[in-house]
Write a protein that holds these residues in place. Structure first.
Motif, short mmCIF file in Angstrom:
data_model
loop_
_atom_site.label_atom_id
_atom_site.label_comp_id
_atom_site.label_asym_id
_atom_site.label_seq_id
_atom_site.Cartn_x
_atom_site.Cartn_y
_atom_site.Cartn_z
N ARG A 44 0.88 -1.18 0.00
CA ARG A 44 0.00 0.00 0.00
C ARG A 44 0.91 1.22 0.00
N VAL A 45 0.85 2.00 -1.07
CA VAL A 45 1.74 3.15 -1.24
C VAL A 45 1.08 4.39 -0.63
N ARG A 46 1.87 5.13 0.14
CA ARG A 46 1.44 6.39 0.73
C ARG A 46 2.32 7.50 0.14
N ALA A 105 4.71 11.52 1.50
CA ALA A 105 5.16 11.42 2.89
C ALA A 105 6.36 12.34 3.12
N THR A 143 10.80 8.76 2.97
CA THR A 143 10.56 7.42 2.45
C THR A 143 10.81 6.40 3.55
N LEU A 156 -1.36 -2.66 6.64
CA LEU A 156 -2.71 -2.13 6.56
C LEU A 156 -3.61 -3.25 6.07
N VAL A 183 3.03 -1.43 4.11
CA VAL A 183 2.93 0.01 3.84
C VAL A 183 4.29 0.54 3.38
N ARG A 193 5.86 4.18 2.39
CA ARG A 193 5.69 5.64 2.33
C ARG A 193 6.80 6.22 1.46
N ARG A 238 5.26 12.39 -5.28
CA ARG A 238 3.83 12.58 -5.50
C ARG A 238 3.32 11.54 -6.50
N ARG A 272 -3.27 2.82 -5.27
CA ARG A 272 -2.33 2.87 -4.13
C ARG A 272 -2.01 1.47 -3.64
N THR A 273 -2.89 0.52 -3.88
CA THR A 273 -2.63 -0.88 -3.52
C THR A 273 -2.06 -1.57 -4.75
#
Length: 97
Positions: A6-8, A11, A14, A20, A30, A32, A36, A70-71
């Motif tokens: 799951r990309v955030r 942030a 990194t 999650l 996850v 991060r 962008r 994002r997943t």
């Protein structure tokens, strides 16, 4: 070996760690990234961060599914002898927040 991440994006720094839960009950690792979510930059940064966290080359980590989501489903190229160590490392990363 396939892993769901799951990309955030966006942030402050990194980092790879934590998990999650998803609607299907499968937990995602996850990732991060400071990049962008524009023109695939966050995806590329996430794949690079995952490779670094696992001690692999970027070429050993490839996107299978989820280029615009994002997943993402990621394929990690590893020999059968290396898989137990990679699974242990992934478990440790999931427990690290």
């Amino acid at each position: 070996m396939r892993v769901t991440i799951r990309v955030r994006p966006g942030a402050g720094r990194t980092a790879v760690g934590g998990e999650l839960g998803g609607p299907d009950g499968e937990a995602s690792l996850v990732v991060r990234v400071s990049a962008r979510a524009v023109d695939g930059k966050a995806t590329e940064a996430a794949l690079r961060a995952l490779a670094d966290a696992l001690g692999l080359r970027r070429a050993d980590v490839s996107l299978v599914h989820g280029a615009t989501s994002r997943t993402k489903l990621v394929e990690i190229a590893a020999s059968p002898a290396d898989e137990p160590a990679l699974r242990d490392r992934l478990t440790a990363l999931r427990q690290h927040c």
